[in-house]
Design an enzyme around this catalytic site. Structure first.
Site: not given
Length: 711
Positions: A121, A142
């Site tokens: 990210e 995640e």
């Protein structure tokens, strides 16, 4: 001349180096595993702002010390108070978007090693370009922890690789290598590890000089599908998520967040992402999956063994005694991981059968394009077939799988091994139920005798029970753990007892299911609630898959060693007598045949009242797990959680058998077992460990200080 700057606090270390070309290289260090925390991201923001303020800095390259990963330790903890709206979106919007992505100088990411979760990210926020090495691994992982990408990944990834690929990568936590990432548009260029930083420097300067494009990832639209088509893709993703993960919410929540960004704009998507992340990290699914993640990492840490400072001895040559049964499968695993293997059999015919099975295993991998023909040839060259113990005089490890569960024959094999193998050689048995103390009872080499319980289909099953006797030396355990790591297995170090840990729990699991059927439940009514609970298959499907022979062997050992609480299944006895062996022998019972045998069993069994099928099946497993802890067979409760998840198929999103039991409460489980034991006998009677924990209100997973471990 380069100038260095360093932000070094408890939150991790950020190092900035400004070169003569005007490019600032910001490197993130954060042991262990370079796990990214909020504090590290704030340090990155500070360093970036410093670079932006400096007149001698033209562009910025962000990189990591080989790996950047999501720091899952930051999640799953109870919150003291509800966050304010600004706090919810602080990292994702104010830091990542409004500070880093909006930087007025080119900001690039250089990826070598891994960029996973928050690491990727950050690379997505480095909106002006991303460069990687060909073998770098990139992914948003995640969802493996019951979460979703919370630093803008749900909004930026679809804009870089397209909605279908982004959904695949996020929902399955799929990793892509640098080359594929370049093809997808996730990275802009590939460079060798040696040239990565220099290439990134040049690329950054080209952007600063406007010879390469300068576009923010968050606002790209060229790879977004038209809204109507995007909604159809999202609808299909929801359907698949519901089918594949019906008991958890986070995949559907993630899809909703992605849709919000497409329909209402990326900034609205970022707000919804932040709110969803806050809610998910407090969920039982998140807490369970994070527990399993760390429990699996802890399996290599054995109290009183791995903390002694011992260094594993190098093991190069391994002998497999037994070219039939599971021997060739174990040999395949070893040669695929560069061990020189001697496969021993009693006669030429049996030996050739074993070698041909190894060849067939490699051919299967070749057919799946997992190995090239050259790799097959090289791997097979590591296998040697032998007929005499005299050929094993230089091996470092022997794994016996010569005979099925027969103590006297195994004792004879170990006596022969002791005569021929060198003094340093580790002598291991691949028994699934027999006490390892008994196998080595007639030898003088007690300190180097150990169990290596490979489960059925060793190439596919990641769990491996390492079974030590009362006299196995710590050095031997450390040596074997090193082998387990190199063959990419997950170890479960246990003390020796009949059935060890996994099969002791499996016995109670299967016997409770048989009791239900014999007491009136339909066989599919038993399997269905278990699969609905989250197991990949029910107990009867599992028994059918592994074969009644294995189930019977486990059951026989359990009845023999624990007669006070063993439940004798009439159904299994009748199936055996009628020569039914299950799918493993390729002639599983037909429905009509099975129904007749069930009716025979019911005619001589007691009726069970009630519909608590899942609890009736799983609470005896909890009870047995408590005994395993009380006896010191397992060193840690978390080891049994891993054993249940990988060995039995217990759903990982429920945290494993002990973790799940603690969520329900020992007092409740104890009361139900006591209730059932009054009707159905000792099989359900709660053990002393469970009774004590229930009376004191102590969790089952709390450390057992008073037990002298069998380890």
């Amino acid at each position: 001349m380069a100038e260095r700057g360093c932000s070094d606090k408890s939150r991790g270390r950020i190092q900035m180096e400004v070169g003569a070309d005007g490019v600032a290289i910001i490197t993130i260090f954060n042991p262990s595993l370079n796990l990214l925390s909020g504090d590290v991201i704030l340090s990155l923001k500070e360093s970036t702002e410093q670079a932006l303020e400096r007149d001698d800095v033209k562009a910025i390259v962000v990189t990591g010390n080989k790996e950047l990963r999501l720091n899952v330790t930051a999640f799953g903890r109870p919150q003291q108070r509800k966050k304010t709206q600004r706090e919810l979106g602080y990292l994702s919007l104010e830091v990542m978007t409004d500070a880093l992505e909006a930087a007025r100088k080119p900001l690039l990411a250089a990826i070598d090693g891994s960029a996973l979760g928050g690491g990727l990210e950050i690379a997505l926020v480095c909106c002006h370009a991303r460069l990687s090495t060909p073998k770098a691994k990139l992914g948003l992982t995640e969802l493996q922890f019951g979460l979703l990408p919370g630093l803008g990944g749900t909004q930026r990834l679809p804009r870089l690789v397209g909605l279908p690929k982004a959904l695949e990568m996020i929902l399955t936590s799929k990793l892509v290598k640098g080359d594929e990432a370049h093809t997808l548009g996730l990275v802009d260029a590939i460079a060798s590890p040696d040239e990565l930083i220099n290439t990134a420097r040049s690329w950054a300067l080209n952007i600063a000089e406007h010879t390469k494009p300068w576009v923010a990832s968050l606002y790209r639209t060229d790879k977004l599908w038209p809204l109507s088509e995007a909604k159809e893709i999202l609808m299909l993703a929801r359907k698949q998520a519901q089918e594949q993960s019906p008991n958890v919410a986070h995949p559907m929540v993630c899809i909703d967040v992605i849709e919000e960004g497409i329909v209402s704009g990326p900034r609205a998507g970022l707000w919804k992402e932040a709110e969803a992340l806050e809610e998910l990290q407090q969920s039982s699914t998140c807490k369970s999956l994070i527990h399993i993640f760390f429990a699996q990492r802890r399996t290599f840490k054995v109290p009183g063994i791995t903390d002694l400072g011992l260094v594993a001895r190098k093991i190069n040559k391994v002998a497999i005694v037994g070219g039939e049964l599971m021997g060739p499968e174990i040999a395949t695993v070893l040669i695929l991981n560069n061990y020189l293997v001697f496969l021993k059999e009693e006669n030429e015919k049996s030996l050739q059968v074993g070698i041909e099975r190894v060849k067939a295993n490699l051919q299967s991998l070749f057919n799946k394009r997992e190995l090239t023909s050259e790799m097959v040839e090289k791997t097979l060259s590591l296998l040697q077939g032998v007929l005499h113990y005299d050929s094993l005089r230089e091996v470092d490890l022997v794994i016996e799988h010569a005979v099925s569960e027969n103590i006297s024959l195994k004792q004879q094999v170990f006596s022969d091994l002791e005569k021929y193998c060198p003094q340093h050689c580790i002598l291991a048995s691949n028994t699934s139920t027999i006490d390892i103390n008994l196998i080595g009872d007639k030898t003088k080499s007690h300190s180097r005798i150990i169990g290596t319980h490979f489960f059925s289909l060793p190439h596919a099953m990641p769990l491996l029970e390492v079974v030590r006797t009362r006299k196995t030396s710590p050095q031997v355990i450390v040596d074997l753990l090193d082998v387990v790591k190199k063959i990419k297995k997950i170890p479960l170090v246990v003390g020796s007892s009949a059935g060890f840990a996994v099969n002791r729990m499996f016995f109670c699991y299967s016997k409770a299911a048989m009791l239900l059927v014999e007491c009136g439940a339909d066989i599919y009514q038993v399997d269905r609630p278990i699969t609905n609970f989250g197991f990949p298959m029910g107990p009867f499907r599992m028994i059918d898959l592994v074969g009644l022979g294995v189930a019977t062997a486990i059951g026989t050992q359990f009845v023999k060693n624990f007669p006070d609480r063993a439940y004798k299944s009439m159904l299994l006895h009748i199936m055996q007598e009628s020569n039914q062996a299950g799918e493993s022998k390729s002639y599983a019972s037909t429905d009509s045949e099975l129904e007749k045998k069930i009716m025979m069993a019911r005619s001589i069994s007691v009726k069970l009242h009630g519909e608590e099928l899942v609890e009736v099946i799983l609470f005896p497993v909890v009870n047995e797990a408590c005994r395993i802890l009380a006896e010191g067979i397992a060193a840690k409760a978390s080891d049994l959680d891993i054993a249940s998840v990988i060995g039995l198929g217990f759903p990982s999103y429920r945290g494993g058998i002990i973790f799940w039991a603690d969520c329900l409460g020992p007092k409740y489980i104890c009361s139900k077992l006591e209730e059932w034991s009054k009707t159905f006998g000792e099989f359900f009677r709660p053990c002393a460990y469970l009774l004590e924990r229930a009376s004191k209100g102590t969790s089952l997973g709390a450390t057992v200080a008073q037990v002298v471990p069998r380890l």
